[in-house]
Design an enzyme around this catalytic site. Structure first.
Site, PDB file in Angstrom:
ATOM      1  N   HIS A 199      48.038  48.462  39.772  1.00  0.00           N
ATOM      2  CA  HIS A 199      46.403  47.785  38.926  1.00  0.00           C
ATOM      3  C   HIS A 199      46.670  47.961  37.451  1.00  0.00           C
ATOM      4  O   HIS A 199      46.185  49.230  36.767  1.00  0.00           O
ATOM      5  CB  HIS A 199      45.297  47.942  39.838  1.00  0.00           C
ATOM      6  CG  HIS A 199      43.980  47.195  39.108  1.00  0.00           C
ATOM      7  ND1 HIS A 199      43.756  46.355  39.561  1.00  0.00           N
ATOM      8  CD2 HIS A 199      43.727  47.727  38.374  1.00  0.00           C
ATOM      9  CE1 HIS A 199      42.764  45.722  39.511  1.00  0.00           C
ATOM     10  NE2 HIS A 199      42.958  47.125  37.978  1.00  0.00           N
ATOM     11  N   ASP A 287      46.361  38.909  46.651  1.00  0.00           N
ATOM     12  CA  ASP A 287      45.201  39.649  46.154  1.00  0.00           C
ATOM     13  C   ASP A 287      44.278  39.492  47.970  1.00  0.00           C
ATOM     14  O   ASP A 287      42.609  39.646  46.919  1.00  0.00           O
ATOM     15  CB  ASP A 287      44.562  39.469  45.255  1.00  0.00           C
ATOM     16  CG  ASP A 287      43.282  41.037  44.439  1.00  0.00           C
ATOM     17  OD1 ASP A 287      43.459  42.318  45.322  1.00  0.00           O
ATOM     18  OD2 ASP A 287      43.689  41.265  43.312  1.00  0.00           O
TER      19      ASP A 287
END
Ligand SMILES: [Zn+2]
Length: 390
Positions: A199, A287
């Site tokens: 991330h 996501d």
């Protein structure tokens, strides 16, 4: 057994109008309808015929970054996002997900993640996962990330480990190298993806640690798999350079406001293609279920949104509207994630591949969705719902 007729197939390569025979979970045969092999009468009698009437048929979308348990929790416990139900994926043409944990890898953990993945599998979706979460040392099931990958079939990599973000555990270079090595070695032992899914936050350090790892360690570039790389324009440029060096980079299909220092996934994909970087080293993920927060300078949430499973198909439509041909756009949603994840029977429409198939209507919406030979959506109507969906 299914007999699919009049399908304008993009495999992702355009094959023209074809017929397909699906038996069990696989595509058994594909070819022009007039060459269809004669079926024994007993089989022909039970085969269900689906006439697509010229609709485009594409491989099912592979979403490599999904908070299947629900993510969030960054502005109090009431902001923990609930799990994403089955039909959110199937109606959006998503046939395979990789589930993971993010900021909250304490109140949530790998047990809940794995149970959620197995529930989605029981409901018919292809579901894999990453062990760990934002933080180092990672939350694990067996006591080590390497053990999780070696012993738990559904876990295929480590992630999403946060770097260049105020929510990360500020991992050091040796800590990150150790995790990537664990992912790589477990990948070798199991023939699974063995990637470290990173991330990326908004921090100016960007992908510095990954560049250093490529320069200083023996680990292959493919192990490093940064995501959210379109969240800042300069970060996107760093990611394109890493793709040239052998990393697969992931664009996130989050909403982007006018004037924001970010690229939408669609704009990112078009820019990536124009850069001349290797076309097989870019993917797009949603996501979904994750919280998409904005923070003030004190690190407090001032606004938030939730990632949607439909964002992939919306991005694909946006990319096509920008003039990219379907066969050029599709790999980032299908064959590229399949290659990264070492899912050799997925991401393509071919004899011997898994029958994960999506028929698109003229507007680009999913009209019919088949997962491992099971019809999940037919003519726009949901055939199978998740256990607690009404
Ligand atoms: Zn993330």
């Amino acid at each position: 057994m299914l007999l699919i007729q009049n399908a304008d197939v993009y495999a992702p390569r355009p094959l023209g109008v074809q017929s397909l025979l699906v038996g069990g979970s696989q595509v058994l045969w594909i070819g022009p309808g007039r060459e269809l092999p004669g079926l024994p009468a007993a089989l022909a009698a039970v085969a269900e015929v689906i006439d697509l009437d010229g609709d485009r048929l594409i491989p099912g979308l592979i979403d490599g970054h999904v908070h299947v348990t629900g993510g969030g929790g960054e502005a109090g416990f009431r902001t923990r996002v609930p799990p994403v139900p089955l039909s959110r994926f199937t109606t959006a043409g998503v046939t395979t997900v990789v589930g993971l944990l993010g900021t909250d890898d304490v109140a949530r953990g790998p047990r809940e993640l794995l149970a959620t993945l197995y529930a989605l599998r029981e409901e018919g979706l292809n579901a894999y996962g990453y062990t760990g979460g934002y933080h180092v040392p990672p939350a694990t099931l067996t006591g080590s990330a390497r053990g999780d990958l070696v012993f738990v079939d559904a876990l295929v990599g480590i992630g999403e480990v946060a770097i260049s973000d105020h929510r990360s555990s500020q991992p050091t270079f040796p800590e990150l190298l150790r995790l990537a090595a664990d992912a790589h070695v477990a990948g070798l032992m199991t023939d699974k993806a063995g990637v470290l899914h990173l991330h990326l936050g908004d921090g100016p350090r960007g992908l510095e640690l990954v560049r250093r790892a490529l320069a200083e360690s023996e680990l292959p570039a493919r192990v490093w798999n940064p995501t959210h790389v379109n969240r800042r324009r300069a970060l996107f440029d760093e990611a394109v350079a890493l793709a040239r060096a052998g990393c697969t980079v992931d664009l996130t299909a989050f909403p982007v406001a006018d004037g924001e220092d970010a690229y939408s996934a669609a704009e990112g994909l078009v820019r990536y293609a124009a850069s001349g970087a290797p076309p097989e080293r870019v993917t797009v993920s949603s996501d979904a279920g994750g919280c998409l927060p904005c923070f003030d300078p004190d690190g407090r949430v001032c606004r938030m949104d939730v990632g949607s499973a439909g964002a992939l198909l919306a991005t694909l439509r946006d990319v096509l509207a920008r003039g990219m041909p379907l066969e050029a756009a599709l790999p980032a949603f299908t064959s590229n994630p399949a290659r990264l994840l070492r899912l050799s029977r997925k991401g393509v429409v071919a004899a011997g591949a898994d029958a994960d198939l999506v028929a698109l209507d003229a507007t680009g919406a999913a009209r019919t969705v088949i997962i491992r030979g099971q019809v999940q959506l037919r003519d726009g109507a949901v055939v199978r719902r998740g256990t607690f969906e009404t």
